[in-house]
Motif scaffolding. Structure first.
Motif, PDB file in Angstrom:
ATOM      1  N   ASP A  52      12.482  18.430  -6.328  1.00 50.59           N
ATOM      2  CA  ASP A  52      13.309  17.339  -5.763  1.00 50.59           C
ATOM      3  C   ASP A  52      12.130  16.264  -5.568  1.00 50.59           C
ATOM      4  OD1 ASP A  52      14.915  15.312  -5.047  1.00 50.59           O
ATOM      5  OD2 ASP A  52      15.559  16.754  -3.125  1.00 50.59           O
ATOM      6  N   ALA A  53      12.193  15.266  -6.219  1.00 52.87           N
ATOM      7  CA  ALA A  53      11.253  13.982  -5.838  1.00 52.87           C
ATOM      8  C   ALA A  53      12.066  13.245  -4.983  1.00 52.87           C
ATOM      9  CB  ALA A  53      10.809  13.157  -7.070  1.00 52.87           C
ATOM     10  N   GLY A  54      13.022  13.687  -4.278  1.00 51.89           N
ATOM     11  CA  GLY A  54      13.845  12.633  -3.524  1.00 51.89           C
ATOM     12  C   GLY A  54      13.547  12.059  -2.251  1.00 51.89           C
ATOM     13  N   GLN A  55      12.466  12.690  -1.674  1.00 50.21           N
ATOM     14  CA  GLN A  55      11.995  12.060  -0.393  1.00 50.21           C
ATOM     15  C   GLN A  55      11.015  10.920  -0.952  1.00 50.21           C
ATOM     16  OE1 GLN A  55      12.195  12.743   3.315  1.00 50.21           O
ATOM     17  NE2 GLN A  55      11.001  11.044   3.267  1.00 50.21           N
ATOM     18  N   ASP A  56      11.075   9.749  -0.094  1.00 42.98           N
ATOM     19  CA  ASP A  56      10.517   8.791  -0.554  1.00 42.98           C
ATOM     20  C   ASP A  56       9.094   8.765   0.225  1.00 42.98           C
ATOM     21  OD1 ASP A  56       9.336   6.061  -1.517  1.00 42.98           O
ATOM     22  OD2 ASP A  56      10.919   4.956  -0.268  1.00 42.98           O
ATOM     23  N   ILE A  57       7.963   8.968  -0.221  1.00 47.21           N
ATOM     24  CA  ILE A  57       6.588   8.829   0.420  1.00 47.21           C
ATOM     25  C   ILE A  57       6.413   7.631   1.221  1.00 47.21           C
ATOM     26  CG2 ILE A  57       4.152   8.957   0.372  1.00 47.21           C
ATOM     27  CD1 ILE A  57       4.726  11.332  -1.660  1.00 47.21           C
ATOM     28  N   SER A  58       6.902   6.340   0.432  1.00 42.32           N
ATOM     29  CA  SER A  58       6.186   4.907   1.041  1.00 42.32           C
ATOM     30  C   SER A  58       7.191   4.848   2.234  1.00 42.32           C
ATOM     31  CB  SER A  58       6.892   3.932   0.060  1.00 42.32           C
ATOM     32  OG  SER A  58       7.962   4.064  -0.304  1.00 42.32           O
ATOM     33  N   THR A  59       8.320   5.151   2.342  1.00 42.41           N
ATOM     34  CA  THR A  59       9.328   5.193   3.452  1.00 42.41           C
ATOM     35  C   THR A  59       8.682   5.894   4.714  1.00 42.41           C
ATOM     36  OG1 THR A  59      11.300   4.740   2.237  1.00 42.41           O
ATOM     37  CG2 THR A  59      11.418   5.594   4.648  1.00 42.41           C
ATOM     38  N   ALA A  60       8.304   7.269   4.464  1.00 43.96           N
ATOM     39  CA  ALA A  60       7.595   7.830   5.348  1.00 43.96           C
ATOM     40  C   ALA A  60       6.390   7.322   5.957  1.00 43.96           C
ATOM     41  CB  ALA A  60       7.361   9.426   5.036  1.00 43.96           C
ATOM     42  N   ILE A  61       5.459   6.950   5.015  1.00 47.29           N
ATOM     43  CA  ILE A  61       4.433   6.184   5.568  1.00 47.29           C
ATOM     44  C   ILE A  61       4.380   5.124   6.378  1.00 47.29           C
ATOM     45  CG2 ILE A  61       2.218   4.886   4.710  1.00 47.29           C
ATOM     46  CD1 ILE A  61       2.232   6.540   2.200  1.00 47.29           C
ATOM     47  N   LEU A  62       5.394   4.122   6.088  1.00 44.45           N
ATOM     48  CA  LEU A  62       5.865   3.029   6.826  1.00 44.45           C
ATOM     49  C   LEU A  62       6.467   3.289   8.111  1.00 44.45           C
ATOM     50  CD1 LEU A  62       7.339   0.720   4.012  1.00 44.45           C
ATOM     51  CD2 LEU A  62       5.313   0.296   4.850  1.00 44.45           C
ATOM     52  N   GLN A  63       7.405   4.358   8.210  1.00 47.17           N
ATOM     53  CA  GLN A  63       7.761   4.668   9.562  1.00 47.17           C
ATOM     54  C   GLN A  63       6.667   5.272  10.314  1.00 47.17           C
ATOM     55  OE1 GLN A  63      10.669   7.394   7.979  1.00 47.17           O
ATOM     56  NE2 GLN A  63      12.482   6.137   8.414  1.00 47.17           N
ATOM     57  N   LEU A  64       5.687   6.152   9.951  1.00 44.30           N
ATOM     58  CA  LEU A  64       4.571   6.377  10.522  1.00 44.30           C
ATOM     59  C   LEU A  64       3.582   5.510  11.033  1.00 44.30           C
ATOM     60  CD1 LEU A  64       3.364   9.863   8.655  1.00 44.30           C
ATOM     61  CD2 LEU A  64       4.324   9.656  11.028  1.00 44.30           C
ATOM     62  N   VAL A  65       3.326   4.584  10.238  1.00 43.17           N
ATOM     63  CA  VAL A  65       2.310   3.500  10.623  1.00 43.17           C
ATOM     64  C   VAL A  65       2.967   2.562  11.595  1.00 43.17           C
ATOM     65  CG1 VAL A  65       1.004   1.615   9.770  1.00 43.17           C
ATOM     66  CG2 VAL A  65       1.027   3.749   8.454  1.00 43.17           C
ATOM     67  N   ALA A 110       0.951  -1.318   0.088  1.00 41.66           N
ATOM     68  CA  ALA A 110       0.167  -0.082  -0.005  1.00 41.66           C
ATOM     69  C   ALA A 110       0.890   1.236  -0.080  1.00 41.66           C
ATOM     70  CB  ALA A 110      -1.061   0.059   1.152  1.00 41.66           C
ATOM     71  N   ALA A 111       1.848   1.319   0.722  1.00 40.53           N
ATOM     72  CA  ALA A 111       2.862   2.510   0.852  1.00 40.53           C
ATOM     73  C   ALA A 111       3.587   2.497  -0.563  1.00 40.53           C
ATOM     74  CB  ALA A 111       3.554   2.158   1.809  1.00 40.53           C
ATOM     75  N   ALA A 112       3.844   1.753  -1.038  1.00 44.05           N
ATOM     76  CA  ALA A 112       4.643   1.620  -2.564  1.00 44.05           C
ATOM     77  C   ALA A 112       3.628   2.236  -3.369  1.00 44.05           C
ATOM     78  CB  ALA A 112       5.441   0.302  -3.048  1.00 44.05           C
ATOM     79  N   SER A 144      -7.317   7.906  13.877  1.00 39.10           N
ATOM     80  CA  SER A 144      -6.587   8.627  14.661  1.00 39.10           C
ATOM     81  C   SER A 144      -5.261   8.936  13.653  1.00 39.10           C
ATOM     82  CB  SER A 144      -6.271   8.240  15.922  1.00 39.10           C
ATOM     83  OG  SER A 144      -5.676   7.054  15.940  1.00 39.10           O
ATOM     84  N   LEU A 145      -4.745   8.088  12.839  1.00 33.89           N
ATOM     85  CA  LEU A 145      -3.559   8.067  12.141  1.00 33.89           C
ATOM     86  C   LEU A 145      -3.899   8.811  10.826  1.00 33.89           C
ATOM     87  CD1 LEU A 145      -0.459   7.201  11.881  1.00 33.89           C
ATOM     88  CD2 LEU A 145      -1.280   5.308  11.057  1.00 33.89           C
ATOM     89  N   ALA A 146      -5.065   8.596  10.097  1.00 33.26           N
ATOM     90  CA  ALA A 146      -5.274   9.173   8.937  1.00 33.26           C
ATOM     91  C   ALA A 146      -5.022  10.644   8.573  1.00 33.26           C
ATOM     92  CB  ALA A 146      -6.880   8.792   8.389  1.00 33.26           C
ATOM     93  N   PRO A 147      -5.298  11.671   9.452  1.00 32.90           N
ATOM     94  CA  PRO A 147      -4.925  12.880   9.348  1.00 32.90           C
ATOM     95  C   PRO A 147      -3.471  13.079   9.348  1.00 32.90           C
ATOM     96  CG  PRO A 147      -6.644  12.800  10.727  1.00 32.90           C
ATOM     97  CD  PRO A 147      -6.258  11.360  10.796  1.00 32.90           C
ATOM     98  N   THR A 148      -2.694  12.368  10.120  1.00 33.69           N
ATOM     99  CA  THR A 148      -1.178  12.306  10.167  1.00 33.69           C
ATOM    100  C   THR A 148      -0.735  12.220   8.735  1.00 33.69           C
ATOM    101  OG1 THR A 148      -1.014  12.333  12.468  1.00 33.69           O
ATOM    102  CG2 THR A 148       1.027  11.926  11.154  1.00 33.69           C
ATOM    103  N   LEU A 149      -1.251  10.929   8.164  1.00 30.69           N
ATOM    104  CA  LEU A 149      -0.801  10.487   7.049  1.00 30.69           C
ATOM    105  C   LEU A 149      -0.954  11.363   5.973  1.00 30.69           C
ATOM    106  CD1 LEU A 149      -1.252   6.593   7.280  1.00 30.69           C
ATOM    107  CD2 LEU A 149       1.027   7.736   7.175  1.00 30.69           C
ATOM    108  N   VAL A 150      -2.063  11.979   5.830  1.00 29.60           N
ATOM    109  CA  VAL A 150      -2.778  12.918   4.899  1.00 29.60           C
ATOM    110  C   VAL A 150      -1.729  14.136   4.851  1.00 29.60           C
ATOM    111  CG1 VAL A 150      -4.521  14.489   3.801  1.00 29.60           C
ATOM    112  CG2 VAL A 150      -5.043  12.183   4.650  1.00 29.60           C
ATOM    113  N   ALA A 151      -1.480  14.567   6.049  1.00 26.68           N
ATOM    114  CA  ALA A 151      -0.839  15.817   6.196  1.00 26.68           C
ATOM    115  C   ALA A 151       0.707  15.663   5.672  1.00 26.68           C
ATOM    116  CB  ALA A 151      -0.664  16.280   7.692  1.00 26.68           C
ATOM    117  N   ASN A 152       1.182  14.380   5.978  1.00 27.03           N
ATOM    118  CA  ASN A 152       2.421  13.949   5.496  1.00 27.03           C
ATOM    119  C   ASN A 152       2.642  13.822   3.933  1.00 27.03           C
ATOM    120  OD1 ASN A 152       4.608  11.622   4.964  1.00 27.03           O
ATOM    121  ND2 ASN A 152       5.386  12.423   6.822  1.00 27.03           N
TER     122      ASN A 152
END
Length: 189
Positions: A168-181, A85-87, A147-155
């Motif tokens: 710069d598309a360098g930041q990997d969204i999937s990594t950020a999502i996995l770390q948060l969840v 899902a993150a990917a 409770s997690l959804a707004p944080t993920l959406v904001a991220n």
């Protein structure tokens, strides 16, 4: 040309103008020229600029939410893992071009900070994204998804804004999502 078609053309033109030149560039004359409609049809459908921007924003988000729900539904029965899902989220974010219509909501969200009449529409938009995210998290078995959804959406929105602003598309969204969840709810694999 029917009333609905005129309204849709006005909204599409407004999004293009906002996304290209910002909210201050939105004038009835410019919209009329861009949409190929009469000047009077703009005030007929949208008495104020706030009404126009509110409708443009909620229309964009309604279409976007439908598109993302359809995509989520496509994968619902495929047994996606959190990693999958993150990917998928990362791929969707990378596939989006930053066209004027995709830049416009960022502009309107910022304008909502200045215009209280736009705040309700902005809140509705974020609520739609939160609901969609919570639905996906629920399907993945994440506890307390609301409770997690707004944080993920904001991220995700913040990372997309960063990509837009820096190129710069360098930041990997999937990594950020996995770390948060994982950090919030799930044990590390």
């Amino acid at each position: 040309m029917g009333s609905t078609e005129v309204r849709d053309r006005i909204l599409a033109a407004a999004l293009r103008i906002v996304g290209t030149d910002g909210v201050p560039a939105v004038t009835n004359r410019r919209i009329a020229a861009e949409a190929g409609v009469s000047l009077g049809s703009i005030t007929y459908h949208f008495p104020t600029q706030s009404d126009l921007l509110r409708a443009a924003l909620t229309g964009f988000v309604a279409e976007e939410t439908t598109r993302l729900r359809d995509l989520a539904e496509t994968y619902r029965d495929k047994g996606l893992s959190l990693e999958d899902a993150a990917a998928l989220t990362e791929q969707v974010a990378r596939d989006l071009d930053f066209s004027a219509e995709r830049i416009a909501p960022f502009e309107i969200y910022i304008q909502a900070g200045r215009d209280p009449e736009l705040r309700e529409a902005s809140a509705e938009c974020f609520a739609a994204y939160d609901e969609l995210t919570a639905t996906i998290l629920t399907a993945l078995g994440v506890p307390q998804p609301e409770s997690l959804a707004p944080t993920l959406v904001a991220n995700i929105a913040g990372l997309q804004l960063r990509r837009l602003a820096t190129g710069d598309a360098g930041q990997d969204i999937s990594t950020a999502i996995l770390q948060l969840v994982r950090g919030a709810y799930l044990p590390a694999p």
